[in-house]
Enzyme design. Structure first.
Site, PDB file in Angstrom:
ATOM      1  N   GLN A 182      13.053 -21.424  -3.707  1.00  0.00           N
ATOM      2  CA  GLN A 182      14.038 -20.713  -2.873  1.00  0.00           C
ATOM      3  C   GLN A 182      14.993 -21.702  -2.221  1.00  0.00           C
ATOM      4  O   GLN A 182      16.096 -21.328  -1.832  1.00  0.00           O
ATOM      5  CB  GLN A 182      13.332 -19.839  -1.830  1.00  0.00           C
ATOM      6  CG  GLN A 182      12.953 -20.521  -0.521  1.00  0.00           C
ATOM      7  CD  GLN A 182      11.716 -21.405  -0.618  1.00  0.00           C
ATOM      8  OE1 GLN A 182      11.374 -21.937  -1.651  1.00  0.00           O
ATOM      9  NE2 GLN A 182      11.036 -21.573   0.494  1.00  0.00           N
ATOM     10  N   SER A 236       8.787 -14.527   4.468  1.00  0.00           N
ATOM     11  CA  SER A 236      10.181 -14.831   4.827  1.00  0.00           C
ATOM     12  C   SER A 236      10.246 -15.665   6.100  1.00  0.00           C
ATOM     13  O   SER A 236      11.171 -15.548   6.885  1.00  0.00           O
ATOM     14  CB  SER A 236      10.989 -13.534   5.020  1.00  0.00           C
ATOM     15  OG  SER A 236      10.963 -12.757   3.856  1.00  0.00           O
ATOM     16  N   GLU A 269      12.111 -12.448   0.755  1.00  0.00           N
ATOM     17  CA  GLU A 269      11.248 -11.434   0.166  1.00  0.00           C
ATOM     18  C   GLU A 269      11.943 -10.122  -0.144  1.00  0.00           C
ATOM     19  O   GLU A 269      11.513  -9.364  -0.997  1.00  0.00           O
ATOM     20  CB  GLU A 269      10.120 -11.102   1.153  1.00  0.00           C
ATOM     21  CG  GLU A 269       9.078 -12.154   1.296  1.00  0.00           C
ATOM     22  CD  GLU A 269       8.041 -11.656   2.287  1.00  0.00           C
ATOM     23  OE1 GLU A 269       6.996 -11.205   1.834  1.00  0.00           O
ATOM     24  OE2 GLU A 269       8.294 -11.706   3.492  1.00  0.00           O
TER      25      GLU A 269
END
Lengths: 456, 162, 339
Positions: free
Chosen positions: C52, C92, C296
């Protein structure tokens, strides 16, 4: 305040924050020099493969390793007797319990693929061959796969607690009680009911789960792992192995896709134990088949909604009974159900809410964390239910959502006052992007003031 | 069956390696020769992360017996990377955020290299077809397709790859 | 009947919230920062990058707070012998929690840096600022300046001082009331709304997602290109969840579970719809620079939007996932039977 906040954000002149700088790890990735766990290789490294249950529920009457031991390259086997504290402790660290899952099965298996014994061999081929030669004497037990069947009296019992549900402080489910739903239903013009079902889903990271454990000269063990949570893995491994935390050194941080699938601490404890027992580096990397069927999926859910709705579209009561299929053990599902309970009524302000969210044990592969933990399938059900309500009342899908949208200052069913809410603004932006013309009264709404005016 | 010596050209260098029967090229590259850019996403021929170039054509090294490459040219991602900087395909992947976790990247980049060698001006459909055997779970492929298009442009502009 | 007669189109929308952070709190993360005599700042963590982009956004937050060039901030993660505790990358939480810890550490390190620079420049620390290019300057007097590296060298060799900072972020653990469910289950809320357009082949039951148009509100973006990567990647995962993916195709039965990528169906590049998104930035009250989080949530809105679009196209009410061709055909049969 909405517009003001936007202006304020635009005014801020950050130097680096807000800039699309290149990825820090990008050069390593495009040259293939980024080191992933599978790339860690030591001379004399052993390979670990699991003996797994071929059936979903059985008593273990005996295990015969005699043929496996004859495989050239076989080194040793580990069973539950070798594991100092043979229980996964993933939840006790955050104060949720009881821990319920053996590292290696003791007298029972509760899902297809449950690990029974670990085989260590000089090569991966030898380990696989030895695994294939282990003879299991299993006595199959009746299994239960449906969440509501599992809760019926007389259902096969999966869990050692004697009930097929996680107990939340003495309750059979995680409850949310807000207002009086029965009064809401009595007042409503329409009752809208529906049941939503989903199936288990795989994370499918391109890199499978795994680790390499290497004993060091100073008596410590270095563990290279693709866990999403390094200390979480270290702490659990130390607890299971009953060694001081100081003895372990975990290295990672580069993960070939996680999506929640690498939070379970499943490979590290047994691999570290194997390294300590043999004094040699040990590698245990899931095969793709293990990743798909044995590693924990996104749980399947069943969600039952009953909504009381007024003619003008206001939802005045919402009752939800939901079931997460945790599979055979807790893993992270009890925690997911709590997060679910806080979100399953949706981003809507409803005066009367009643939620019973169940964490149910079945003979499925244990579910666990997955991107959207407890919320993804809630969002699915909520947003289908909103369309059904719109159709029932005779409003369009946008209007029904605007009418019920939660805003800053609203009290949510779990009694937290909503803040940082921009639900209305987000819908307005999406409508604009999609070329859907919203009526004036919806365009005039904002998340800060119910009377349509501007807050300052 | 006995092990035998297999000779082939790896990234332009003559290479000899003692290979057990049926050992895959993937295992030989990674475990015997230390070329770990070649990944092991499934070892079933299903994900493309182990893609290498055999005489310039993409092959799945997890399914290929190493003995079969005797006398042939094998290129891994290590062999694509120039001494200074990046190959234009690598550069395009870097610039266009076409890598996230990075695990599919080596296979994806070599597949792209082979595509652009045989078709320097691929259509979007041809790009999609070429990368369809390479699984990426992170990016949603859009950035990858953009990177392939950018690489094609860059190569056309005279930044020669090997 | 022509081939195209079997294809019908529909549109659907969905809107969601997504909470940031490990729901009940009690999930601390720490960061340590020190200046080396190379002119670099090293941020030591034990946090993980799943793809990410944590290593990138944390360096951005560190550089922003310190006021130094991005390239001079080195991320050292993840090693439990050198990095302080981090709860992990999930929920998250990473950009929010680790980012906050890094800001705290960076502010402490910056103060130490400015104290030494003040001595060197014979000025008050309050009159100094970092120019973002590697120098500390006296406000309003650009020619009175000292480089970060000279300050780091002076601190070490002349003043015998360290330039370092410690940071931690923790949301205290919240208890859940077992009777009412009262709890504090998040730190902030991000939002999304998706409009999906689909085409359904009523002959084969196959669904093609034609377009996904989404708005996301994720607080301050640290790196818009990485946010876009999450949005697009999550959207394709959402298409997979909506139409294809399951480990138990005959759930609750366990047979025919896929063991490979030939049997576990996921959308590939050929299944990409037209995708467009806008990102709104309403800073959160407690995230670093107003960050909320986007990791997420990006599959969550496309899934119901797609299924609502299918129901809109067919005039049915499918309520299960995934919506395979079999599910579509059964729904159509049921509809025909009722007519």
């Amino acid at each position: 305040m909405g517009a003001n906040v936007l202006e304020k954000a635009a005014e801020k002149k950050y130097r680096v924050v807000g800039q699309s700088v290149p990825r820090r790890d990008g050069m390593g990735h495009v040259t293939g020099t980024t080191k992933f766990v599978g790339d860690v290789h030591y001379p004399g490294m052993l390979h670990l493969k699991m003996v797994r249950s071929p059936v979903p529920h059985a008593k273990i009457n005996g295990i015969d390793f005699s043929e496996a031991e004859k495989v050239p390259g076989f080194v040793r086997v580990l069973t539950h007797r070798d594991v100092p504290k043979n229980i996964y402790t993933i939840l006790c660290l955050i104060g949720v319990g009881p821990d319920d899952e053996p590292v290696l099965a003791v007298d029972k298996v509760r899902y297809q693929g449950e690990p029974i014994a670990a085989i260590l061999a000089e090569t991966e081929e030898a380990a696989l061959e030895a695994v294939a030669k282990v003879k299991l004497d299993l006595e199959e037990l009746p299994a239960v796969f449906d969440v509501e069947e599992a809760l019926k009296p007389g259902a096969p019992i999966v869990a050692d607690t004697g009930v097929n549900y996680f107990i939340y402080e003495g309750h059979h489910c995680r409850r949310v009680r807000y207002g009086d739903v029965e009064a809401g239903f009595a007042q409503a013009d329409f009752i809208v009911e529906e049941t939503y079902n989903t199936k288990p889903i795989e994370h499918a990271p391109t890199e499978t789960t795994g680790c390499v454990a290497k004993p060091e000269a100073d008596g410590r063990v270095t563990v290279h792992t693709n866990t999403q949570a390094l200390y979480f893995s270290l702490d659990n491994t130390a607890l299971i192995l009953q060694v001081p935390f100081q003895k372990l050194h975990f290295v990672g941080g580069t993960v070939g896709g996680g999506f929640g699938g690498k939070v379970d601490v499943i490979t590290e404890p047994i691999t570290t134990l194997a390294a300590m027992k043999t004094g040699r580096p040990v590698k245990f990397i899931y095969s793709r088949a293990e990743e798909m069927q044995v590693s924990s999926p996104r749980s399947a859910w069943r969600l039952k909604y009953k909504d009381g709705v007024m003619k003008d579209g206001r939802i005045v009561a919402r009752q939800i009974t939901s079931y997460a299929d945790a599979g055979a053990y807790n893993r992270h599902t009890p925690y997911a159900v709590t997060k679910h309970a806080a979100n399953v009524a949706g981003p809507y302000t409803i005066p009367n809410v009643h939620i019973d969210a169940h964490c149910v044990f079945t003979n499925h592969t244990p579910g666990s964390a997955f991107r959207g933990f407890g919320v993804t399938m809630a969002s699915f059900a909520i947003e289908l239910q909103m369309d059904k309500i719109a159709a029932t009342v005779g409003l369009d899908p946008w209007t029904i959502r605007f009418i019920n949208a939660y805003r800053n200052g609203d009290v949510r069913p779990h009694r937290k006052v909503a803040e940082d809410v921009t639900f209305i603004e987000t819908m307005q932006a999406a409508a604009k992007l999609a070329g859907h013309e919203l009526p004036e009264h919806l365009l005039a709404m904002n998340s800060w003031d119910r009377n349509g005016g501007q807050h300052d | 069956m006995a092990s035998k010596v297999v000779s082939f050209t790896l990234n332009g260098r003559e290479t000899e390696v003692m290979v057990k029967p049926l050992t895959t090229l993937q295992v030989v590259l990674r475990e015997q020769l230390g070329h770990t850019a070649t990944k092991t996403g499934c070892r079933q021929g299903g994900c493309g992360s182990c893609t290498v170039l055999l005489n310039g054509e993409p092959v799945l090294s997890c399914l290929l017996p190493a003995e079969d490459v005797a006398g042939q040219q094998v290129t891994t991602l290590e062999g694509l990377t120039p001494i200074d900087g990046l190959h234009p395909v690598q550069r395009a992947f870097f610039d266009h955020y076409a890598v996230q976790c990075g695990y599919c990247s080596p296979g994806m980049i070599l597949t792209t290299k082979a595509l652009l060698d045989r078709n320097p001006t691929p259509s979007r459909e041809e790009i999609v077809e070429a990368i369809s055997g390479n699984i990426c779970r992170c990016t949603g492929y859009t950035a990858i397709i953009e990177a392939v298009e950018a690489a094609a442009q860059a190569l056309k502009g005279g930044q020669n790859g090997r | 009947m022509g081939v195209n007669m079997t294809k019908v189109r529909g549109q659907g929308m969905a809107a969601i919230n997504y909470p940031t952070g490990m729901n009940l709190g009690g999930d601390p993360s720490q960061a340590l920062i020190h200046a080396s005599t190379t002119g670099n700042f090293i941020i030591s963590l034990s946090s993980t990058d799943l793809g990410q982009g944590l290593k990138t956004v944390i360096a951005q937050i560190g550089a922003e707070t310190l006021g130094v060039p991005f390239d001079t901030v080195i991320i050292d993660t993840a090693d439990t012998d050198t990095g302080p505790h981090c709860m992990g990358t999930f929920a998250s939480r990473a950009t929010h929690r680790v980012g906050n810890a890094v800001m705290m550490a960076a502010n402490e390190a910056k103060k130490a840096l400015l104290d030494v620079a003040a001595d060197e420049l014979e000025a008050s620390p309050d009159d100094l600022e970092l120019d973002g290019n590697g120098s500390i300057v006296v406000k309003g007097v650009p020619d009175r300046s000292i480089s970060v590296i000279d300050t780091a060298l002076a601190a070490h060799f002349k003043h015998g001082k360290t330039i370092a900072g410690r940071g931690i972020y923790m949301k205290p653990k919240s208890k859940v009331d077992p009777l009412t469910g009262e709890m504090d289950p998040d730190s902030t809320e991000a939002h999304a709304c998706t409009v999906a357009e689909v085409e359904v082949d009523t002959e084969t039951g196959e669904v093609k997602v034609l377009s996904l148009k989404s708005a996301y509100e994720v607080g301050q973006q640290v790196n818009p290109a990485l946010v876009e990567g999450q949005i697009v990647g999550g959207a394709l995962m959402g298409i997979g969840h909506a139409l294809y993916e399951t480990t138990n195709p005959y759930y609750p039965a366990i047979d025919h579970g896929p063991l490979n990528f030939s049997d576990y169906l996921m959308p590939g590049p050929a299944e990409l719809p037209e995708m467009e998104s806008v990102v709104l930035e309403f800073p959160s009250s407690n995230g670093p620079y107003g960050v909320k989080g986007v990791g997420e949530m990006t599959a969550n809105c496309p899934i119901p939007a797609i299924v609502n679009a299918i129901n809109n196209a067919l005039g049915v009410r499918i309520t299960t996932l995934p919506v395979t061709p079999e599910v579509v055909l059964r729904a159509l049969e049921e509809k025909a039977a009722q007519a």
